[in-house]
Design a protein around this motif. Structure first.
Motif, PDB file in Angstrom:
ATOM      1  N   TRP A 241       0.836  -1.289   0.014  1.00  0.00           N
ATOM      2  CA  TRP A 241       0.069   0.011  -0.009  1.00  0.00           C
ATOM      3  C   TRP A 241       0.936   1.299   0.075  1.00  0.00           C
ATOM      4  O   TRP A 241       0.627   2.218  -0.603  1.00  0.00           O
ATOM      5  CB  TRP A 241      -0.898   0.131   1.243  1.00  0.00           C
ATOM      6  CG  TRP A 241      -1.933  -0.835   1.463  1.00  0.00           C
ATOM      7  CD1 TRP A 241      -2.251  -1.878   0.335  1.00  0.00           C
ATOM      8  CD2 TRP A 241      -3.059  -0.907   2.198  1.00  0.00           C
ATOM      9  NE1 TRP A 241      -3.245  -2.759   0.405  1.00  0.00           N
ATOM     10  CE2 TRP A 241      -4.074  -2.077   1.695  1.00  0.00           C
ATOM     11  CE3 TRP A 241      -3.761  -0.330   3.061  1.00  0.00           C
ATOM     12  CZ2 TRP A 241      -5.266  -2.429   2.244  1.00  0.00           C
ATOM     13  CZ3 TRP A 241      -4.840  -0.640   3.868  1.00  0.00           C
ATOM     14  CH2 TRP A 241      -5.562  -1.825   3.189  1.00  0.00           C
ATOM     15  N   ALA A 242       1.955   1.105   0.670  1.00  0.00           N
ATOM     16  CA  ALA A 242       2.972   2.546   0.901  1.00  0.00           C
ATOM     17  C   ALA A 242       3.582   2.643  -0.281  1.00  0.00           C
ATOM     18  O   ALA A 242       4.259   3.718  -0.452  1.00  0.00           O
ATOM     19  CB  ALA A 242       3.365   2.186   2.166  1.00  0.00           C
ATOM     20  N   GLY A 243       3.801   1.766  -1.076  1.00  0.00           N
ATOM     21  CA  GLY A 243       4.591   1.681  -2.240  1.00  0.00           C
ATOM     22  C   GLY A 243       3.892   1.806  -3.600  1.00  0.00           C
ATOM     23  O   GLY A 243       4.478   2.027  -4.541  1.00  0.00           O
ATOM     24  N   ARG A 244       2.384   2.130  -3.546  1.00  0.00           N
ATOM     25  CA  ARG A 244       1.819   2.242  -4.744  1.00  0.00           C
ATOM     26  C   ARG A 244       2.179   3.403  -5.688  1.00  0.00           C
ATOM     27  O   ARG A 244       2.255   4.633  -4.858  1.00  0.00           O
ATOM     28  CB  ARG A 244       0.183   2.453  -4.428  1.00  0.00           C
ATOM     29  CG  ARG A 244      -0.728   2.343  -5.453  1.00  0.00           C
ATOM     30  CD  ARG A 244      -2.113   2.512  -5.257  1.00  0.00           C
ATOM     31  NE  ARG A 244      -2.751   2.461  -6.363  1.00  0.00           N
ATOM     32  CZ  ARG A 244      -4.325   2.698  -6.343  1.00  0.00           C
ATOM     33  NH1 ARG A 244      -4.864   2.475  -5.162  1.00  0.00           N
ATOM     34  NH2 ARG A 244      -4.770   2.692  -7.462  1.00  0.00           N
ATOM     35  N   GLY A 245       2.416   3.397  -6.719  1.00  0.00           N
ATOM     36  CA  GLY A 245       2.897   4.421  -7.621  1.00  0.00           C
ATOM     37  C   GLY A 245       4.150   4.520  -8.063  1.00  0.00           C
ATOM     38  O   GLY A 245       4.744   5.119  -8.742  1.00  0.00           O
ATOM     39  N   VAL A 246       4.960   3.383  -7.287  1.00  0.00           N
ATOM     40  CA  VAL A 246       6.424   3.618  -7.948  1.00  0.00           C
ATOM     41  C   VAL A 246       6.588   3.313  -9.203  1.00  0.00           C
ATOM     42  O   VAL A 246       7.772   3.834  -9.718  1.00  0.00           O
ATOM     43  CB  VAL A 246       7.307   2.386  -6.857  1.00  0.00           C
ATOM     44  CG1 VAL A 246       7.320   2.761  -5.335  1.00  0.00           C
ATOM     45  CG2 VAL A 246       6.557   0.993  -6.881  1.00  0.00           C
ATOM     46  N   LEU A 247       5.732   2.363  -9.703  1.00  0.00           N
ATOM     47  CA  LEU A 247       5.683   2.368 -11.216  1.00  0.00           C
ATOM     48  C   LEU A 247       4.565   2.626 -11.684  1.00  0.00           C
ATOM     49  O   LEU A 247       3.459   2.371 -11.116  1.00  0.00           O
ATOM     50  CB  LEU A 247       5.887   0.892 -11.566  1.00  0.00           C
ATOM     51  CG  LEU A 247       5.945   0.541 -13.121  1.00  0.00           C
ATOM     52  CD1 LEU A 247       7.375   1.156 -13.620  1.00  0.00           C
ATOM     53  CD2 LEU A 247       5.937  -0.956 -13.301  1.00  0.00           C
ATOM     54  N   PRO A 248       4.316   3.672 -12.541  1.00  0.00           N
ATOM     55  CA  PRO A 248       2.861   4.267 -12.739  1.00  0.00           C
ATOM     56  C   PRO A 248       1.837   3.033 -13.607  1.00  0.00           C
ATOM     57  O   PRO A 248       2.484   2.406 -14.152  1.00  0.00           O
ATOM     58  CB  PRO A 248       3.082   5.305 -14.039  1.00  0.00           C
ATOM     59  CG  PRO A 248       4.643   5.580 -13.932  1.00  0.00           C
ATOM     60  CD  PRO A 248       5.392   4.483 -13.202  1.00  0.00           C
ATOM     61  N   GLU A 249       0.826   3.151 -12.885  1.00  0.00           N
ATOM     62  CA  GLU A 249      -0.256   2.217 -13.260  1.00  0.00           C
ATOM     63  C   GLU A 249      -0.628   2.192 -14.972  1.00  0.00           C
ATOM     64  O   GLU A 249      -1.292   1.400 -15.549  1.00  0.00           O
ATOM     65  CB  GLU A 249      -1.519   2.219 -12.585  1.00  0.00           C
ATOM     66  CG  GLU A 249      -1.007   1.627 -11.026  1.00  0.00           C
ATOM     67  CD  GLU A 249      -2.392   1.619 -10.053  1.00  0.00           C
ATOM     68  OE1 GLU A 249      -3.391   1.712 -10.607  1.00  0.00           O
ATOM     69  OE2 GLU A 249      -2.156   1.484  -9.117  1.00  0.00           O
ATOM     70  N   THR A 250       0.110   3.172 -15.602  1.00  0.00           N
ATOM     71  CA  THR A 250       0.041   3.271 -16.971  1.00  0.00           C
ATOM     72  C   THR A 250       0.883   2.255 -17.692  1.00  0.00           C
ATOM     73  O   THR A 250       0.973   2.156 -18.655  1.00  0.00           O
ATOM     74  CB  THR A 250      -0.051   4.784 -17.732  1.00  0.00           C
ATOM     75  OG1 THR A 250       1.008   5.493 -17.054  1.00  0.00           O
ATOM     76  CG2 THR A 250      -1.213   5.576 -17.186  1.00  0.00           C
ATOM     77  N   ASN A 251       2.034   1.841 -16.956  1.00  0.00           N
ATOM     78  CA  ASN A 251       2.997   0.823 -17.369  1.00  0.00           C
ATOM     79  C   ASN A 251       2.393  -0.275 -17.469  1.00  0.00           C
ATOM     80  O   ASN A 251       1.628  -0.847 -16.583  1.00  0.00           O
ATOM     81  CB  ASN A 251       3.870   1.022 -16.445  1.00  0.00           C
ATOM     82  CG  ASN A 251       5.299   0.418 -16.948  1.00  0.00           C
ATOM     83  OD1 ASN A 251       5.444  -0.895 -17.154  1.00  0.00           O
ATOM     84  ND2 ASN A 251       6.317   0.932 -17.296  1.00  0.00           N
TER      85      ASN A 251
ATOM     86  N   ILE B 223      -7.178  -7.193 -16.374  1.00  0.00           N
ATOM     87  CA  ILE B 223      -7.434  -5.801 -16.082  1.00  0.00           C
ATOM     88  C   ILE B 223      -8.460  -5.012 -16.898  1.00  0.00           C
ATOM     89  O   ILE B 223      -9.170  -4.210 -16.440  1.00  0.00           O
ATOM     90  CB  ILE B 223      -5.841  -5.128 -16.295  1.00  0.00           C
ATOM     91  CG1 ILE B 223      -4.869  -5.575 -15.228  1.00  0.00           C
ATOM     92  CG2 ILE B 223      -5.915  -3.477 -16.290  1.00  0.00           C
ATOM     93  CD1 ILE B 223      -3.514  -5.201 -15.536  1.00  0.00           C
ATOM     94  N   ARG B 224      -8.393  -5.324 -18.137  1.00  0.00           N
ATOM     95  CA  ARG B 224      -9.386  -4.687 -19.181  1.00  0.00           C
ATOM     96  C   ARG B 224     -10.798  -5.117 -18.803  1.00  0.00           C
ATOM     97  O   ARG B 224     -11.805  -4.304 -18.804  1.00  0.00           O
ATOM     98  CB  ARG B 224      -9.213  -5.058 -20.356  1.00  0.00           C
ATOM     99  CG  ARG B 224      -8.020  -4.319 -21.377  1.00  0.00           C
ATOM    100  CD  ARG B 224      -7.970  -4.669 -22.655  1.00  0.00           C
ATOM    101  NE  ARG B 224      -7.427  -5.964 -23.136  1.00  0.00           N
ATOM    102  CZ  ARG B 224      -6.343  -6.432 -23.163  1.00  0.00           C
ATOM    103  NH1 ARG B 224      -5.260  -5.646 -22.969  1.00  0.00           N
ATOM    104  NH2 ARG B 224      -6.065  -7.450 -23.636  1.00  0.00           N
ATOM    105  N   SER B 225     -11.016  -6.223 -18.347  1.00  0.00           N
ATOM    106  CA  SER B 225     -12.388  -6.870 -17.983  1.00  0.00           C
ATOM    107  C   SER B 225     -12.734  -6.237 -16.721  1.00  0.00           C
ATOM    108  O   SER B 225     -13.985  -5.829 -16.544  1.00  0.00           O
ATOM    109  CB  SER B 225     -12.265  -8.320 -17.800  1.00  0.00           C
ATOM    110  OG  SER B 225     -13.650  -8.980 -17.293  1.00  0.00           O
ATOM    111  N   GLU B 226     -11.950  -6.227 -15.676  1.00  0.00           N
ATOM    112  CA  GLU B 226     -12.252  -5.450 -14.490  1.00  0.00           C
ATOM    113  C   GLU B 226     -12.594  -4.100 -14.633  1.00  0.00           C
ATOM    114  O   GLU B 226     -13.357  -3.350 -14.013  1.00  0.00           O
ATOM    115  CB  GLU B 226     -11.283  -5.721 -13.206  1.00  0.00           C
ATOM    116  CG  GLU B 226     -11.069  -6.969 -12.979  1.00  0.00           C
ATOM    117  CD  GLU B 226     -12.348  -7.629 -12.162  1.00  0.00           C
ATOM    118  OE1 GLU B 226     -13.003  -7.010 -11.497  1.00  0.00           O
ATOM    119  OE2 GLU B 226     -12.611  -8.723 -12.728  1.00  0.00           O
TER     120      GLU B 226
END
Length: 249
Positions: free
Chosen positions: A119-129, A236-239
């Motif tokens: 949870w504290a590391g969210r965003g270390v790699l952009p979720e668009t990657n 991911i696309r389905s969700e």
């Protein structure tokens, strides 16, 4: 306060304020950076004292150099990750503290490895990657962590929000190797046994590992990893479609 901070003390006299402040900052920066507490009572705060207080620079009372990883451990980690069927990376707040975003991305892309986070590391790699596994998709994260035969865990203690790295949310340790990298030696192997425990600064370790892996990339068979990541993207696309449908209501 002692239960909420890495270190907690009270000042008893003015002549000890500077000394205890240095001690507090030493504990703050030792291992994982964290909160410390120094209580200065009103009797000291409001008192009148003649004093000549010297200001010490950080390097005069604590280590200011990042912990350099051992080259042989970097090479061993590269061997394990390159040979894996499906390596994944689990990143925690230590990646943020070390500002190791680019280094993490380089390693992930060299391996074509999915990246989950605490949870504290969210965003270390952009979720668009394409390699980022959105944390909101809990079932997908559980699947990725069970599919992996080798995990590179960087800057995470694998605590409660990481399900302690244990089954059924993660593959059983008998079937999954783990490379754990942390600046705090007390974290290594604390909740899940590490195959390779590395005491090092996350940025320095990931930079060295990225260089090692990029030199081997032509010799790595990434096709099966690409197919597996493509399956994750179908989920991911389905969700995402389900969420978008609800947003239209």
């Amino acid at each position: 306060i002692a239960h909420l901070a890495k270190w907690s003390k009270a000042v008893v006299s003015f002549d000890r304020v500077a000394e205890l402040m240095r001690t507090a900052l030493r504990h703050c920066w030792d291992g994982r950076p964290g909160v410390v507490h120094l209580d200065v009572p009103e009797t000291v705060m409001n008192g009148k004292v003649k004093a000549d207080v010297a200001i010490w620079q950080p390097q005069q009372f604590r280590n200011t150099h990042a912990i350099v990883p051992a080259p042989e451990q970097v090479a061993q980690a590269a061997d394990m990750l390159a040979a894996a069927d499906l390596p994944i990376i689990h990143a925690g707040s230590g990646v943020i503290n070390a500002a190791a975003y680019d280094e993490l991305r380089r390693v992930a892309e060299a391996l074509h490895a999915p990246v989950t986070t605490s949870w504290a590391g969210r965003g270390v790699l952009p979720e668009t990657n394409a390699l980022a596994m959105p944390m909101a998709l809990i079932k997908l994260n559980n699947q990725v962590r069970n599919d992996a035969d080798v995990v590179l865990c960087v800057g995470s203690r694998l605590g409660e929000t990481d399900w302690w790295g244990k089954a059924p949310n993660w593959r059983h340790p008998s079937e999954q190797k783990m490379i754990q990298v942390d600046i705090d030696g007390h974290v290594l192997g604390a909740n899940k046994p590490a195959t390779l425990a590395v005491l090092a600064d996350a940025k320095l370790f990931l930079a060295a590992l990225a260089t090692e892996l990029e030199s081997r990339k032509a010799r790595m068979n990434l096709d099966s990893r690409r197919r597996q990541v493509a399956k994750y993207h179908e989920t991911i696309r389905s969700e995402r479609a389900k969420l978008d449908e609800k947003l239209q209501d």
